[in-house]
Scaffold this active site. Structure first.
Site, mmCIF file in Angstrom:
data_model
loop_
_atom_site.group_PDB
_atom_site.id
_atom_site.type_symbol
_atom_site.label_atom_id
_atom_site.label_comp_id
_atom_site.label_asym_id
_atom_site.label_seq_id
_atom_site.Cartn_x
_atom_site.Cartn_y
_atom_site.Cartn_z
ATOM 1 N N ARG A 56 33.113 39.848 15.762
ATOM 2 C CA ARG A 56 33.802 39.498 17.013
ATOM 3 C C ARG A 56 35.099 38.765 16.709
ATOM 4 N NH1 ARG A 56 34.799 35.311 15.548
ATOM 5 N NH2 ARG A 56 33.549 33.441 15.370
ATOM 6 N N GLU A 62 37.479 27.461 21.025
ATOM 7 C CA GLU A 62 37.100 27.304 19.612
ATOM 8 C C GLU A 62 36.388 25.988 19.364
ATOM 9 O OE1 GLU A 62 36.417 29.813 17.807
ATOM 10 O OE2 GLU A 62 38.467 30.534 17.953
ATOM 11 N N HIS A 63 35.290 26.082 18.636
ATOM 12 C CA HIS A 63 34.464 24.920 18.280
ATOM 13 C C HIS A 63 33.955 24.186 19.521
ATOM 14 C CE1 HIS A 63 34.602 24.728 13.894
ATOM 15 N NE2 HIS A 63 35.807 25.275 14.002
ATOM 16 N N ASP A 65 31.311 26.013 21.457
ATOM 17 C CA ASP A 65 30.020 26.624 21.828
ATOM 18 C C ASP A 65 28.861 25.695 21.488
ATOM 19 O OD1 ASP A 65 30.413 27.065 19.075
ATOM 20 O OD2 ASP A 65 29.441 29.034 19.072
ATOM 21 N N GLY A 163 33.948 35.744 5.400
ATOM 22 C CA GLY A 163 34.753 34.518 5.346
ATOM 23 C C GLY A 163 36.061 34.681 6.088
ATOM 24 N N GLY A 165 36.532 34.793 9.640
ATOM 25 C CA GLY A 165 36.623 34.357 11.027
ATOM 26 C C GLY A 165 36.247 35.428 12.034
ATOM 27 N N SER A 167 33.122 36.707 11.981
ATOM 28 C CA SER A 167 31.701 36.575 12.166
ATOM 29 C C SER A 167 30.862 37.641 11.461
ATOM 30 C CB SER A 167 31.439 36.605 13.664
ATOM 31 O OG SER A 167 30.285 35.962 13.905
ATOM 32 N N ASP A 212 28.831 33.704 18.320
ATOM 33 C CA ASP A 212 28.983 34.920 17.521
ATOM 34 C C ASP A 212 27.862 35.900 17.801
ATOM 35 O OD1 ASP A 212 30.948 33.399 16.561
ATOM 36 O OD2 ASP A 212 30.113 33.135 14.560
ATOM 37 N N LYS A 260 31.973 28.975 5.237
ATOM 38 C CA LYS A 260 31.478 27.785 5.917
ATOM 39 C C LYS A 260 30.114 27.348 5.408
ATOM 40 C CE LYS A 260 29.770 29.679 10.317
ATOM 41 N NZ LYS A 260 29.761 31.049 9.858
HETATM 42 P P1 NG1 Z 1 32.640 31.901 12.400
HETATM 43 O O1 NG1 Z 1 32.600 31.017 11.234
HETATM 44 O O2 NG1 Z 1 33.960 32.479 12.649
HETATM 45 O O3 NG1 Z 1 31.574 32.920 12.384
HETATM 46 C C1 NG1 Z 1 31.762 29.700 13.717
HETATM 47 C C2 NG1 Z 1 30.425 29.653 14.459
HETATM 48 C C3 NG1 Z 1 30.614 29.868 15.977
HETATM 49 C C4 NG1 Z 1 31.665 28.926 16.524
HETATM 50 C C5 NG1 Z 1 32.950 29.064 15.697
HETATM 51 C C6 NG1 Z 1 34.037 28.104 16.118
HETATM 52 C C7 NG1 Z 1 28.446 30.504 13.262
HETATM 53 C C8 NG1 Z 1 27.639 31.697 12.938
HETATM 54 N N1 NG1 Z 1 29.537 30.705 13.981
HETATM 55 O O4 NG1 Z 1 32.306 31.002 13.737
HETATM 56 O O5 NG1 Z 1 29.375 29.697 16.628
HETATM 57 O O6 NG1 Z 1 31.202 27.607 16.539
HETATM 58 O O7 NG1 Z 1 32.698 28.813 14.309
HETATM 59 O O8 NG1 Z 1 34.391 28.336 17.437
HETATM 60 O O9 NG1 Z 1 28.123 29.414 12.858
#
Ligand code: NG1
Length: 520
Positions: A56, A62-63, A65, A163, A165, A167, A212, A260
């Site tokens: 997605r 952002e940050h 949820d 890695g 962004g 997901s 995600d 992450k």
């Molecule tokens: P990424 O790292 O892009 O999959 C993560 C979190 C989301 C959300 C975003 C920031 C997971 C699987 N995904 O996304 O839920 O918090 O960071 O908006 O941890």
């Protein structure tokens, strides 16, 4: 909301792309054929089915949820495919189309007891195991009595950049969990899949929010997904009104790998802990009690907002006014601009440092001497407001049966730019490369440019007029990619810059679709 995950017999039902052969994108049909050929070579038969879940891109929100505020992502075409042959004995054999990077593995499913995942060892199969673990726990709860898990022969192919962004991890966990449910003949609802995929992903060591997995499972072709998490999860498909000028969403990779799972103690998980402490402290300072909620550590800023607004008799105020009130409250009450020590937090909450650590920092390690509650809360409340404003512009235009004109597009873009500024300066989740890509793209003609996903690397998302695509991609190639990477191939550039259209969510593909592609 209780809809089942769809079963498709034609790939054209899943993918939308203009470069198609007989309705199917050309390179996607080649990819499906490679998957099915490897399956036959490895296991000597065709798969019974393929489970697929997409990556997605988050348009805004952002940050927030994991603080249970609304977000607005959409699924992309890039996805994870899990091709499966069901076995009667509880053995799992997994291969990957990219065997060099992702070596094959075999293991037994314990007839009783849980799947072991060592989150400290970073293995690609952990994500499959996470999906398997969540699905088995679900099935064991549902199927009473004499139930034995099915075994599976599997080939996986994922084309969501890792890695990056977009997901990739959630796409893999969702497709894996879905494959296990189908292999065990369970007709799975989207809602159940979401619940178990979120819990599954947390088993890999990250306090994942639900965005995600929701985007991967619930998305619909041509729509954005409005995800609400409080008081419980709810998703709505938001149409994108027509626009003049015609607009496009461009996703640009930074090629700064943001893993992450490795950096979680200082980045992602720490932010979840900081937001949880901000919620607990604001509640304590207003003498309101928070009931546990569905956020990763059980107490979210959205929950604190609800209780504080209730106490102040402001629950009937419009959501945007409540959010403005929360911004003032955070500014007034969270005064320590250079952060809170563990002792400070324990003192305000009336507990000991040992209890504080046990309750909120023991599930996954976090590394911090000071916790930045003020800035994190201010980002969350202001970002939640931006999501609200963004959705309002879309719905006002839609309700007036109109289209997005230059003025609305500029407003949408400004909101995205404000998100980037807040991520960079307040939430501290950007990096110089992401900031630079956004600045170059804006200068070359986007309405809005920002990081998407967790940040600290990964991808950026841009809203721009179709007519500026060439100008913006040229600027990014010359001023970012060729400056940072001396030997960037055309192939890599193609992966770096992708025009994204809202795609459909998780699906099971059976029968005709697979044979059709096998015979191309
Ligand atoms: P990424 O790292 O892009 O999959 C993560 C979190 C989301 C959300 C975003 C920031 C997971 C699987 N995904 O996304 O839920 O918090 O960071 O908006 O941890």
């Amino acid at each position: 909301m209780d809809e089942s995950v769809p079963n498709f017999a034609s790939l054209a039902d899943i993918y939308c792309d203009t470069s198609t052969a007989g309705g199917i994108p050309l390179d996607l049909s080649t990819r499906w054929n490679s998957l099915l050929s490897l399956f036959r070579e490895t296991y000597g038969c065709a798969p019974d089915f393929v489970a697929r879940s997409p990556g997605r891109v988050n348009i805004i929100g952002e940050h927030i949820d994991y603080s249970l505020y609304d977000v607005l992502p959409m699924a992309v075409t890039a996805d994870v495919l899990v091709a499966v042959n069901v076995l009667s004995s509880p053995l799992v054999k997994i291969a990957n189309l990219d065997a060099e990077r992702f070596p094959s593995q075999e293991f037994h499913i314990p007839v009783e007891g849980d799947i072991e995942i060592d989150a400290s060892k970073h293995e690609w199969t952990n994500y499959f195991k996470a999906g398997l673990k969540g699905a088995l726990q679900f099935l064991r709860r549902k199927c009473e009595g004499d139930w034995n898990p099915a075994g599976m022969e599997i080939v996986i192919d994922g084309i969501v950049p890792a890695g990056g962004g977009m997901s990739s991890s959630a796409a893999l966990v969702c497709a894996s969990a879905l494959s296990v449910m189908v292999a065990n003949s369970h007709d799975v609802s989207k809602r159940d899949l979401l619940d178990l995929a979120v819990v599954s992903e947390r088993a890999v060591g990250v306090f994942s929010g639900g965005m995600d997995q929701a985007a991967s499972i619930f998305s619909k072709r041509d729509y954005l997904l409005d995800c609400a998490f409080f008081p419980s999860f709810h998703a709505e498909h938001v149409p994108v009104p027509r626009s003049n000028p015609e607009i496009t969403v461009l996703v640009a990779q930074s090629f700064v790998a943001a893993d992450k799972h490795v950096t979680a103690p200082k980045n992602y998980n720490l932010r979840v802990v900081e937001c949880t402490f901000a919620a607990l402290i604001l509640a304590k300072l207003h003498q309101v009690l928070l009931k546990p909620d569905s956020s990763p550590l059980g107490f979210s800023l959205r929950n604190a907002q609800e209780e504080i607004m209730r106490k102040q008799n402001r629950l009937d105020q419009a959501p945007e006014e409540q959010l403005m009130a929360m911004i003032s409250i955070a500014e007034e009450k969270l005064q320590k601009k250079d952060g809170y020590t563990r002792e400070d937090l324990a003192d305000i909450l009336g507990t000991s440092v040992k209890n504080l650590e046990e309750e909120h920092m023991s599930r996954f390690p976090v590394q911090a001497d000071k916790f930045q509650l003020r800035s994190r809360a201010l980002h969350v409340f202001s970002e939640a407001r931006r999501v609200f404003d963004f959705k309002k512009i879309l719905s006002d235009v839609q309700n007036a049966h109109g289209g997005l004109g230059e003025q609305e597009l500029r407003l949408l873009g400004n909101l995205m730019n404000a998100t980037q500024k807040s991520c960079s300066e307040v939430y501290d989740c950007s990096c110089p490369e992401l900031d630079q890509i956004c600045a170059i793209a804006r200068q070359a003609g986007t309405y809005g440019s920002r990081l998407t996903g967790a940040g600290w690397g990964g991808c950026t998302v841009h809203l721009l007029p179709q007519s500026n695509v060439e100008k913006v991609t040229k600027a990014l190639k010359e001023e970012y990619y060729s400056k940072h990477f001396s030997n960037m191939t055309e192939e890599k550039l193609k992966q770096a810059l992708v025009i994204s259209k809202p795609s459909s969510g998780s699906a099971v593909v059976t029968g005709a679709a697979m044979e059709f592609h096998h015979s191309i």
